[in-house]
Design a protein around this motif. Structure first.
Motif, mmCIF file in Angstrom:
data_model
loop_
_atom_site.group_PDB
_atom_site.id
_atom_site.type_symbol
_atom_site.label_atom_id
_atom_site.label_comp_id
_atom_site.label_asym_id
_atom_site.label_seq_id
_atom_site.Cartn_x
_atom_site.Cartn_y
_atom_site.Cartn_z
ATOM 1 N N ILE A 166 -3.726 -22.260 -6.348
ATOM 2 C CA ILE A 166 -2.650 -21.341 -5.073
ATOM 3 C C ILE A 166 -1.412 -20.507 -5.750
ATOM 4 C CG2 ILE A 166 -1.004 -20.874 -3.132
ATOM 5 C CD1 ILE A 166 -3.369 -22.912 -1.608
ATOM 6 N N GLU A 167 -0.848 -21.846 -6.675
ATOM 7 C CA GLU A 167 0.845 -21.075 -7.605
ATOM 8 C C GLU A 167 -0.444 -20.216 -8.498
ATOM 9 O OE1 GLU A 167 4.359 -22.953 -10.348
ATOM 10 O OE2 GLU A 167 2.302 -24.317 -8.930
ATOM 11 N N ARG A 168 -1.638 -20.317 -9.283
ATOM 12 C CA ARG A 168 -1.774 -19.394 -10.070
ATOM 13 C C ARG A 168 -2.031 -17.834 -9.966
ATOM 14 N NH1 ARG A 168 -5.265 -22.854 -12.234
ATOM 15 N NH2 ARG A 168 -7.172 -21.153 -11.080
ATOM 16 N N GLN A 169 -3.043 -18.047 -8.626
ATOM 17 C CA GLN A 169 -3.687 -16.869 -7.626
ATOM 18 C C GLN A 169 -2.140 -16.354 -7.320
ATOM 19 O OE1 GLN A 169 -6.318 -18.549 -5.108
ATOM 20 N NE2 GLN A 169 -7.361 -18.575 -6.385
ATOM 21 N N ARG A 170 -1.588 -16.899 -7.332
ATOM 22 C CA ARG A 170 -0.169 -16.111 -6.491
ATOM 23 C C ARG A 170 0.682 -15.491 -7.332
ATOM 24 N NH1 ARG A 170 3.397 -20.484 -2.850
ATOM 25 N NH2 ARG A 170 2.040 -19.518 -0.880
ATOM 26 N N GLY A 171 0.380 -15.452 -8.996
ATOM 27 C CA GLY A 171 1.289 -15.378 -10.257
ATOM 28 C C GLY A 171 0.553 -13.873 -10.300
ATOM 29 N N GLU A 172 -1.131 -14.054 -10.213
ATOM 30 C CA GLU A 172 -1.821 -13.335 -11.036
ATOM 31 C C GLU A 172 -1.601 -11.911 -9.859
ATOM 32 O OE1 GLU A 172 -5.990 -15.586 -10.675
ATOM 33 O OE2 GLU A 172 -5.420 -16.621 -12.735
ATOM 34 N N LEU A 173 -1.306 -12.082 -8.774
ATOM 35 C CA LEU A 173 -1.288 -11.252 -7.891
ATOM 36 C C LEU A 173 -0.279 -10.697 -8.145
ATOM 37 C CD1 LEU A 173 -3.039 -10.371 -5.150
ATOM 38 C CD2 LEU A 173 -1.280 -11.259 -3.806
ATOM 39 N N SER A 174 1.590 -11.233 -8.717
ATOM 40 C CA SER A 174 2.331 -10.771 -8.881
ATOM 41 C C SER A 174 1.888 -9.796 -9.863
ATOM 42 C CB SER A 174 3.066 -12.100 -8.756
ATOM 43 O OG SER A 174 4.425 -11.470 -9.340
ATOM 44 N N GLN A 175 1.528 -10.419 -11.077
ATOM 45 C CA GLN A 175 1.232 -9.751 -12.427
ATOM 46 C C GLN A 175 0.360 -8.444 -11.278
ATOM 47 O OE1 GLN A 175 2.691 -9.967 -15.081
ATOM 48 N NE2 GLN A 175 1.585 -7.691 -15.482
ATOM 49 N N ALA A 176 -0.887 -8.160 -11.240
ATOM 50 C CA ALA A 176 -1.712 -7.426 -10.490
ATOM 51 C C ALA A 176 -1.188 -6.028 -9.362
ATOM 52 C CB ALA A 176 -3.311 -8.078 -10.201
ATOM 53 N N GLY A 177 0.026 -6.390 -8.830
ATOM 54 C CA GLY A 177 0.956 -5.457 -7.947
ATOM 55 C C GLY A 177 2.633 -5.045 -9.841
ATOM 56 N N SER A 178 2.690 -5.792 -10.245
ATOM 57 C CA SER A 178 2.936 -5.279 -11.196
ATOM 58 C C SER A 178 2.803 -4.019 -12.390
ATOM 59 C CB SER A 178 4.165 -5.660 -11.568
ATOM 60 O OG SER A 178 4.438 -7.065 -11.697
ATOM 61 N N ASP A 179 1.225 -4.724 -12.371
ATOM 62 C CA ASP A 179 0.315 -3.582 -12.917
ATOM 63 C C ASP A 179 -0.020 -2.169 -12.123
ATOM 64 O OD1 ASP A 179 0.881 -5.656 -15.081
ATOM 65 O OD2 ASP A 179 -1.462 -5.821 -14.215
ATOM 66 N N TRP A 180 0.160 -2.509 -10.807
ATOM 67 C CA TRP A 180 -0.725 -1.051 -10.441
ATOM 68 C C TRP A 180 0.647 -0.235 -9.400
ATOM 69 C CZ3 TRP A 180 -4.731 0.461 -8.207
ATOM 70 C CH2 TRP A 180 -4.829 2.132 -7.425
ATOM 71 N N LEU A 181 1.609 -0.835 -9.332
ATOM 72 C CA LEU A 181 3.044 0.569 -9.683
ATOM 73 C C LEU A 181 3.079 0.754 -10.808
ATOM 74 C CD1 LEU A 181 5.286 -2.176 -7.749
ATOM 75 C CD2 LEU A 181 4.097 -0.156 -6.909
ATOM 76 N N GLU A 182 2.830 0.009 -12.106
ATOM 77 C CA GLU A 182 3.333 1.153 -13.391
ATOM 78 C C GLU A 182 1.971 2.333 -13.431
ATOM 79 O OE1 GLU A 182 2.932 -0.493 -18.339
ATOM 80 O OE2 GLU A 182 3.199 -1.777 -16.618
ATOM 81 N N ALA A 183 0.954 1.842 -12.826
ATOM 82 C CA ALA A 183 -0.536 2.437 -12.841
ATOM 83 C C ALA A 183 0.063 3.419 -12.443
ATOM 84 C CB ALA A 183 -1.441 1.809 -12.728
ATOM 85 N N THR A 184 0.616 3.739 -10.860
ATOM 86 C CA THR A 184 0.803 4.531 -10.422
ATOM 87 C C THR A 184 2.091 5.597 -9.830
ATOM 88 O OG1 THR A 184 1.383 3.440 -8.364
ATOM 89 C CG2 THR A 184 -1.195 3.722 -8.941
ATOM 90 N N ALA A 185 2.634 5.096 -10.921
ATOM 91 C CA ALA A 185 3.892 5.655 -11.454
ATOM 92 C C ALA A 185 4.285 7.083 -11.506
ATOM 93 C CB ALA A 185 5.142 4.931 -12.349
ATOM 94 N N LYS A 186 3.549 7.755 -11.791
ATOM 95 C CA LYS A 186 3.382 9.254 -12.358
ATOM 96 C C LYS A 186 2.810 9.865 -10.618
ATOM 97 C CE LYS A 186 1.642 12.304 -15.647
ATOM 98 N NZ LYS A 186 1.165 12.906 -17.447
ATOM 99 N N VAL A 187 2.506 9.156 -10.056
ATOM 100 C CA VAL A 187 1.577 9.734 -9.313
ATOM 101 C C VAL A 187 2.637 9.913 -7.969
ATOM 102 C CG1 VAL A 187 -0.330 9.342 -7.290
ATOM 103 C CG2 VAL A 187 -0.929 9.140 -9.987
ATOM 104 N N ASP A 188 3.282 8.550 -8.091
ATOM 105 C CA ASP A 188 4.214 8.451 -7.304
ATOM 106 C C ASP A 188 5.003 9.009 -7.480
ATOM 107 O OD1 ASP A 188 3.057 5.953 -6.135
ATOM 108 O OD2 ASP A 188 3.946 4.762 -7.234
ATOM 109 N N HIS A 189 5.918 9.638 -8.519
ATOM 110 C CA HIS A 189 6.576 10.323 -8.520
ATOM 111 C C HIS A 189 6.179 12.270 -8.406
ATOM 112 C CE1 HIS A 189 10.011 12.380 -10.615
ATOM 113 N NE2 HIS A 189 8.989 12.972 -11.396
ATOM 114 N N TYR A 190 5.262 12.468 -8.591
ATOM 115 C CA TYR A 190 4.647 14.072 -7.862
ATOM 116 C C TYR A 190 4.760 13.881 -6.894
ATOM 117 C CZ TYR A 190 4.191 15.568 -12.706
ATOM 118 O OH TYR A 190 4.695 15.611 -13.941
ATOM 119 N N TRP A 191 3.928 12.630 -6.033
ATOM 120 C CA TRP A 191 4.274 12.681 -4.303
ATOM 121 C C TRP A 191 5.735 12.430 -3.870
ATOM 122 C CZ3 TRP A 191 0.866 13.151 -1.285
ATOM 123 C CH2 TRP A 191 1.109 13.028 0.764
ATOM 124 N N VAL A 192 6.725 12.068 -4.683
ATOM 125 C CA VAL A 192 7.959 12.603 -3.247
ATOM 126 C C VAL A 192 8.489 13.624 -3.849
ATOM 127 C CG1 VAL A 192 10.059 10.942 -3.853
ATOM 128 C CG2 VAL A 192 7.904 10.325 -3.830
#
Length: 94
Positions: free
Chosen positions: A17-43
């Motif tokens: 569970i601890e490992r999965q939480r770490g992977e999920l946190s990393q995936a969330g960070s990657d997602w925010l980084e990948a969608t930052a440009k779209v979020d900027h234009y959306w705002v």
């Protein structure tokens, strides 16, 4: 299952569970980084919402009274937009 087996299984599951939480946190960070440009234009788009509503209303009223002028200006606008995109692609590759 005996008590020691249960304790070992519990520790194994907690580590999983601890490992999965770490992977999920990393995936969330990657997602925010990948969608930052779209979020900027959306705002930006949401910030311009009131101006877009007023502008589209004025364009609709003008379009009813002068439909050929709206078609002509929209063609010009798309032509200018296409030219700008072409220049950006050409200059951006160098």
């Amino acid at each position: 299952m005996s008590i020691p087996d249960r304790a070992i299984e519990k520790v194994r599951l907690l580590r999983k569970i601890e490992r999965q939480r770490g992977e999920l946190s990393q995936a969330g960070s990657d997602w925010l980084e990948a969608t930052a440009k779209v979020d900027h234009y959306w705002v930006k788009l949401v910030d311009m919402r009131k101006y877009l509503v007023v502008g589209s209303s004025l364009l609709a009223v003008y379009g009813i009274r002068h439909p050929s002028a709206v078609v002509r200006w929209s063609r010009r606008a798309f032509g200018i937009w296409g030219t700008i995109r072409l220049f950006r692609k050409t200059i951006g590759n160098k």
